[in-house]
Write an enzyme that holds these catalytic residues in place. Sequence first.
Site, PDB file in Angstrom:
ATOM      1  N   LEU A   2       0.811  -1.230   0.000  1.00 36.41           N
ATOM      2  CA  LEU A   2       0.000   0.000   0.000  1.00 36.41           C
ATOM      3  C   LEU A   2       0.843   1.279   0.000  1.00 36.41           C
ATOM      4  CD1 LEU A   2      -3.034  -0.977   2.302  1.00 36.41           C
ATOM      5  CD2 LEU A   2      -2.864  -1.081  -0.196  1.00 36.41           C
ATOM      6  N   THR A  12       7.951  -3.360 -19.599  1.00 36.04           N
ATOM      7  CA  THR A  12       7.583  -2.038 -20.123  1.00 36.04           C
ATOM      8  C   THR A  12       8.300  -1.713 -21.424  1.00 36.04           C
ATOM      9  OG1 THR A  12       7.833   0.338 -19.686  1.00 36.04           O
ATOM     10  CG2 THR A  12       9.329  -1.108 -18.520  1.00 36.04           C
ATOM     11  N   GLY A  59      14.752  12.052 -20.280  1.00 33.02           N
ATOM     12  CA  GLY A  59      14.499  10.608 -20.403  1.00 33.02           C
ATOM     13  C   GLY A  59      13.309  10.244 -21.267  1.00 33.02           C
ATOM     14  N   ASP A  60      12.666  11.225 -21.925  1.00 27.55           N
ATOM     15  CA  ASP A  60      11.503  10.929 -22.781  1.00 27.55           C
ATOM     16  C   ASP A  60      11.933  10.661 -24.221  1.00 27.55           C
ATOM     17  OD1 ASP A  60       9.348  11.013 -21.080  1.00 27.55           O
ATOM     18  OD2 ASP A  60       8.806  13.106 -21.523  1.00 27.55           O
ATOM     19  N   HIS A 114       1.088  10.720 -15.013  1.00 30.50           N
ATOM     20  CA  HIS A 114       0.625  10.324 -16.348  1.00 30.50           C
ATOM     21  C   HIS A 114      -0.239  11.371 -17.030  1.00 30.50           C
ATOM     22  CE1 HIS A 114       1.570   6.078 -14.892  1.00 30.50           C
ATOM     23  NE2 HIS A 114       2.493   6.442 -15.741  1.00 30.50           N
ATOM     24  N   ARG A 122       2.975   8.584 -28.210  1.00 33.15           N
ATOM     25  CA  ARG A 122       2.890   7.374 -27.384  1.00 33.15           C
ATOM     26  C   ARG A 122       1.723   6.504 -27.839  1.00 33.15           C
ATOM     27  NH1 ARG A 122       7.029   9.052 -26.257  1.00 33.15           N
ATOM     28  NH2 ARG A 122       8.019   9.485 -24.248  1.00 33.15           N
ATOM     29  N   TYR A 130      14.579   3.121 -14.198  1.00 35.63           N
ATOM     30  CA  TYR A 130      13.313   2.387 -14.163  1.00 35.63           C
ATOM     31  C   TYR A 130      13.296   1.316 -15.261  1.00 35.63           C
ATOM     32  CZ  TYR A 130       8.456   1.357 -15.327  1.00 35.63           C
ATOM     33  OH  TYR A 130       7.292   0.699 -15.650  1.00 35.63           O
ATOM     34  N   PHE A 177       2.910  -0.679 -23.224  1.00 34.75           N
ATOM     35  CA  PHE A 177       3.197   0.690 -23.636  1.00 34.75           C
ATOM     36  C   PHE A 177       2.484   1.588 -22.605  1.00 34.75           C
ATOM     37  CE2 PHE A 177       5.886   0.515 -27.442  1.00 34.75           C
ATOM     38  CZ  PHE A 177       6.156  -0.842 -27.354  1.00 34.75           C
TER      39      PHE A 177
HETATM   40  N1  LIG Z   1       1.405   2.619 -15.831  1.00 29.89           N
HETATM   41  C1  LIG Z   1       2.018   2.322 -16.973  1.00 29.89           C
HETATM   42  O1  LIG Z   1       1.848   2.978 -17.997  1.00 29.89           O
HETATM   43  C2  LIG Z   1       2.932   1.119 -17.036  1.00 29.89           C
HETATM   44  C3  LIG Z   1       3.503   0.783 -18.264  1.00 29.89           C
HETATM   45  C4  LIG Z   1       4.372  -0.308 -18.334  1.00 29.89           C
HETATM   46  C5  LIG Z   1       4.619  -1.081 -17.215  1.00 29.89           C
HETATM   47  N2  LIG Z   1       4.047  -0.735 -16.019  1.00 29.89           N
HETATM   48  C6  LIG Z   1       4.314  -1.595 -14.865  1.00 29.89           C
HETATM   49  O2  LIG Z   1       3.071  -2.122 -14.421  1.00 29.89           O
HETATM   50  C7  LIG Z   1       3.095  -2.309 -13.005  1.00 29.89           C
HETATM   51  C8  LIG Z   1       1.903  -1.609 -12.374  1.00 29.89           C
HETATM   52  O3  LIG Z   1       1.966  -0.222 -12.674  1.00 29.89           O
HETATM   53  P1  LIG Z   1       0.890   0.788 -12.077  1.00 29.89           P
HETATM   54  O4  LIG Z   1       0.855   1.968 -12.981  1.00 29.89           O
HETATM   55  O5  LIG Z   1      -0.340   0.058 -11.754  1.00 29.89           O
HETATM   56  O6  LIG Z   1       1.633   1.228 -10.739  1.00 29.89           O
HETATM   57  P2  LIG Z   1       1.016   1.453  -9.276  1.00 29.89           P
HETATM   58  O7  LIG Z   1       2.040   2.214  -8.497  1.00 29.89           O
HETATM   59  O8  LIG Z   1      -0.349   2.001  -9.367  1.00 29.89           O
HETATM   60  O9  LIG Z   1       0.926  -0.039  -8.710  1.00 29.89           O
HETATM   61  C9  LIG Z   1       2.039  -0.704  -8.130  1.00 29.89           C
HETATM   62  C10 LIG Z   1       1.573  -1.329  -6.826  1.00 29.89           C
HETATM   63  O10 LIG Z   1       2.656  -2.087  -6.257  1.00 29.89           O
HETATM   64  C11 LIG Z   1       2.691  -1.850  -4.854  1.00 29.89           C
HETATM   65  N3  LIG Z   1       4.067  -2.133  -4.445  1.00 29.89           N
HETATM   66  C12 LIG Z   1       5.195  -1.488  -4.829  1.00 29.89           C
HETATM   67  N4  LIG Z   1       6.266  -2.072  -4.276  1.00 29.89           N
HETATM   68  C13 LIG Z   1       5.819  -3.109  -3.527  1.00 29.89           C
HETATM   69  C14 LIG Z   1       6.458  -4.089  -2.710  1.00 29.89           C
HETATM   70  N5  LIG Z   1       7.784  -4.101  -2.552  1.00 29.89           N
HETATM   71  N6  LIG Z   1       5.694  -5.018  -2.088  1.00 29.89           N
HETATM   72  C15 LIG Z   1       4.334  -5.010  -2.231  1.00 29.89           C
HETATM   73  N7  LIG Z   1       3.681  -4.098  -2.980  1.00 29.89           N
HETATM   74  C16 LIG Z   1       4.419  -3.159  -3.620  1.00 29.89           C
HETATM   75  C17 LIG Z   1       2.238  -0.416  -4.692  1.00 29.89           C
HETATM   76  O11 LIG Z   1       1.735  -0.131  -3.398  1.00 29.89           O
HETATM   77  C18 LIG Z   1       1.155  -0.303  -5.773  1.00 29.89           C
HETATM   78  O12 LIG Z   1      -0.111  -0.663  -5.273  1.00 29.89           O
HETATM   79  C19 LIG Z   1       4.445  -1.793 -12.540  1.00 29.89           C
HETATM   80  O13 LIG Z   1       5.316  -2.902 -12.448  1.00 29.89           O
HETATM   81  C20 LIG Z   1       4.875  -0.869 -13.668  1.00 29.89           C
HETATM   82  O14 LIG Z   1       6.267  -0.782 -13.736  1.00 29.89           O
HETATM   83  C21 LIG Z   1       3.208   0.337 -15.907  1.00 29.89           C
HETATM   84  O1  LIG Z   2       2.459  16.677 -17.584  1.00 31.34           O
HETATM   85  C1  LIG Z   2       2.790  15.974 -18.549  1.00 31.34           C
HETATM   86  C2  LIG Z   2       2.933  14.569 -18.453  1.00 31.34           C
HETATM   87  C3  LIG Z   2       3.344  13.867 -19.575  1.00 31.34           C
HETATM   88  N1  LIG Z   2       3.588  14.515 -20.737  1.00 31.34           N
HETATM   89  C4  LIG Z   2       3.996  13.757 -21.912  1.00 31.34           C
HETATM   90  O2  LIG Z   2       3.009  12.782 -22.157  1.00 31.34           O
HETATM   91  C5  LIG Z   2       3.598  11.578 -22.649  1.00 31.34           C
HETATM   92  C6  LIG Z   2       3.164  10.440 -21.758  1.00 31.34           C
HETATM   93  O3  LIG Z   2       3.790  10.596 -20.474  1.00 31.34           O
HETATM   94  P1  LIG Z   2       3.435   9.689 -19.228  1.00 31.34           P
HETATM   95  O4  LIG Z   2       4.210  10.223 -18.061  1.00 31.34           O
HETATM   96  O5  LIG Z   2       1.970   9.585 -19.122  1.00 31.34           O
HETATM   97  O6  LIG Z   2       3.980   8.235 -19.619  1.00 31.34           O
HETATM   98  P2  LIG Z   2       5.448   7.801 -20.156  1.00 31.34           P
HETATM   99  O7  LIG Z   2       5.439   7.901 -21.644  1.00 31.34           O
HETATM  100  O8  LIG Z   2       6.522   8.478 -19.409  1.00 31.34           O
HETATM  101  O9  LIG Z   2       5.431   6.243 -19.770  1.00 31.34           O
HETATM  102  C7  LIG Z   2       6.566   5.587 -19.316  1.00 31.34           C
HETATM  103  O10 LIG Z   2       6.456   5.310 -17.971  1.00 31.34           O
HETATM  104  C8  LIG Z   2       5.398   4.452 -17.585  1.00 31.34           C
HETATM  105  C9  LIG Z   2       5.535   4.230 -16.102  1.00 31.34           C
HETATM  106  O11 LIG Z   2       5.016   5.288 -15.416  1.00 31.34           O
HETATM  107  C10 LIG Z   2       5.458   3.141 -18.329  1.00 31.34           C
HETATM  108  O12 LIG Z   2       6.454   2.269 -17.887  1.00 31.34           O
HETATM  109  C11 LIG Z   2       5.591   3.373 -19.808  1.00 31.34           C
HETATM  110  O13 LIG Z   2       5.828   2.120 -20.449  1.00 31.34           O
HETATM  111  C12 LIG Z   2       6.722   4.301 -20.117  1.00 31.34           C
HETATM  112  O14 LIG Z   2       6.732   4.627 -21.492  1.00 31.34           O
HETATM  113  C13 LIG Z   2       5.095  11.796 -22.638  1.00 31.34           C
HETATM  114  O15 LIG Z   2       5.494  12.148 -23.939  1.00 31.34           O
HETATM  115  C14 LIG Z   2       5.294  13.011 -21.714  1.00 31.34           C
HETATM  116  O16 LIG Z   2       6.379  13.802 -22.080  1.00 31.34           O
HETATM  117  C15 LIG Z   2       3.438  15.883 -20.855  1.00 31.34           C
HETATM  118  O17 LIG Z   2       3.668  16.468 -21.906  1.00 31.34           O
HETATM  119  N2  LIG Z   2       3.052  16.566 -19.734  1.00 31.34           N
END
Ligand SMILES: NC(=O)c1ccc[n+]([C@@H]2O[C@H](COP(=O)([O-])OP(=O)(O)OC[C@H]3O[C@@H](n4cnc5c(N)ncnc54)[C@H](O)[C@@H]3O)[C@@H](O)[C@H]2O)c1
Ligand SMILES: O=c1ccn([C@@H]2O[C@H](COP(=O)(O)OP(=O)(O)O[C@H]3O[C@H](CO)[C@H](O)[C@H](O)[C@H]3O)[C@@H](O)[C@H]2O)c(=O)[nH]1
Length: 333
Positions: free
Chosen positions: A34, A119, A286-287, A191, A223, A143, A171
């Site tokens: 959590l 990812t 890093g983008d 995001h 994206r 990451y 993605f």
């Molecule tokens: N959001 C995206 O766009 C995206 C894209 C690609 C991959 N991912 C991967 O998908 C997964 C989920 O992403 P999300 O956006 O739902 O993130 P999130 O932060 O909403 O969910 C991650 C959950 O893991 C729990 N957690 C973290 N470390 C922990 C630990 N050591 N033990 C137990 N619980 C732990 C957190 O409390 C949280 O509930 C992550 O592995 C992330 O890297 C996300």
């Molecule tokens: O305030 C903002 C936020 C985002 N962006 C742009 O919107 C796009 C999407 O950004 P997000 O932060 O929503 O997501 P990311 O592209 O950074 O996602 C990356 O990080 C994620 C984890 O959070 C996943 O792992 C995913 O696969 C990886 O591409 C990017 O071009 C970013 O530059 C903006 O312009 N303004």
Amino acid sequence: MSTVLVTGGAGYIGSHAVRALANLNYQVIVLDNLIYGHREAIVNSEVRFVEGDIANKALVIDILKTYKVDAVMHFAAFAYVGESVTEPTKYYNNNLAASITLLDAMREAGCKNIIFSSTCASYGSPKYMPIDEAHPQEPINPYGASKWMLERVIKDYHHAYGINYAFLRYFNASGCSADGLIGEDHDPEPHLIPLILKAIKGERDAITVFGTDYETPDGTCVRDYIHVEDLADAHIKAFTYLLSGKGPVICNLGTGVGYSVKEMIDAAERATGKKVPVKYGERRAGDPSHLVANAEKAWKELGWKARYVNIEEIIATAWKWENGERSGRYGKN
Ligand SMILES: NC(=O)c1ccc[n+]([C@@H]2O[C@H](COP(=O)([O-])OP(=O)(O)OC[C@H]3O[C@@H](n4cnc5c(N)ncnc54)[C@H](O)[C@@H]3O)[C@@H](O)[C@H]2O)c1
Ligand SMILES: O=c1ccn([C@@H]2O[C@H](COP(=O)(O)OP(=O)(O)O[C@H]3O[C@H](CO)[C@H](O)[C@H](O)[C@H]3O)[C@@H](O)[C@H]2O)c(=O)[nH]1
């Protein structure tokens, strides 16, 4: 009925997978510390929730043995790309070291299947587009590196200890449950879509577009936004695939269509019927300029493809969550 342990099941993507699994009557146990997740995101009362850390090996072994877990869906991780650059220790300790403890617990308990949340950030700057699974993995931030390294560890555990795996390289996860009951609530929120919607709601001044000088048609980053319920569906397909004795398997999860930040803002205006307050800022470190998936392998191997392909429809689900009973926010745990 098969049993699955969902680490990080109280988080954004994990909670949608938990709901989909429980609705199909799988036995589900969630392990989440959590730190970023929300207890209220688990809406099926039959799901067992354990508050704890994947680094607690004895706890994980106990869960795996008590419930005779068939597979682990491993969502638990830290996922703030920018923070990973300034605090890599957090990322290598949680996403890599704690995850290795989880794998060792699986080995000791005899649990042989893992579905790992990887990812597109593991690819780094794209060398060609769309990105397929054979694209070189040269992550440009800790990451992405932590995810790529864990993939490597799991491959070695497969060869040495027979742990079968599915790597799902998502993605950009997007949207919320179609009924608006569960959704995305990160603090801080990194995001794009929720930030745009919170700007529309007046909870933020404006959305800042990070960079307008990329080599893309309109100068802003492109994206591939994949709906969170499609991700949940892919996890179920990967789970049944591994349980049927197939695997290992590595698949991208995306729609194959890219949208620029400016196009996302326009789509949000159409989806909500409201004006988005916009500011223009510097590039975010890093983008990469473009990240778009070739997700054909997921179709061939898992029989999965994205059902949400209309970006306005995806944004509309997030808008429903923002305007639902919880106004886009869970309470304190
Ligand atoms: N959001 C995206 O766009 C995206 C894209 C690609 C991959 N991912 C991967 O998908 C997964 C989920 O992403 P999300 O956006 O739902 O993130 P999130 O932060 O909403 O969910 C991650 C959950 O893991 C729990 N957690 C973290 N470390 C922990 C630990 N050591 N033990 C137990 N619980 C732990 C957190 O409390 C949280 O509930 C992550 O592995 C992330 O890297 C996300
Ligand atoms: O305030 C903002 C936020 C985002 N962006 C742009 O919107 C796009 C999407 O950004 P997000 O932060 O929503 O997501 P990311 O592209 O950074 O996602 C990356 O990080 C994620 C984890 O959070 C996943 O792992 C995913 O696969 C990886 O591409 C990017 O071009 C970013 O530059 C903006 O312009 N303004």
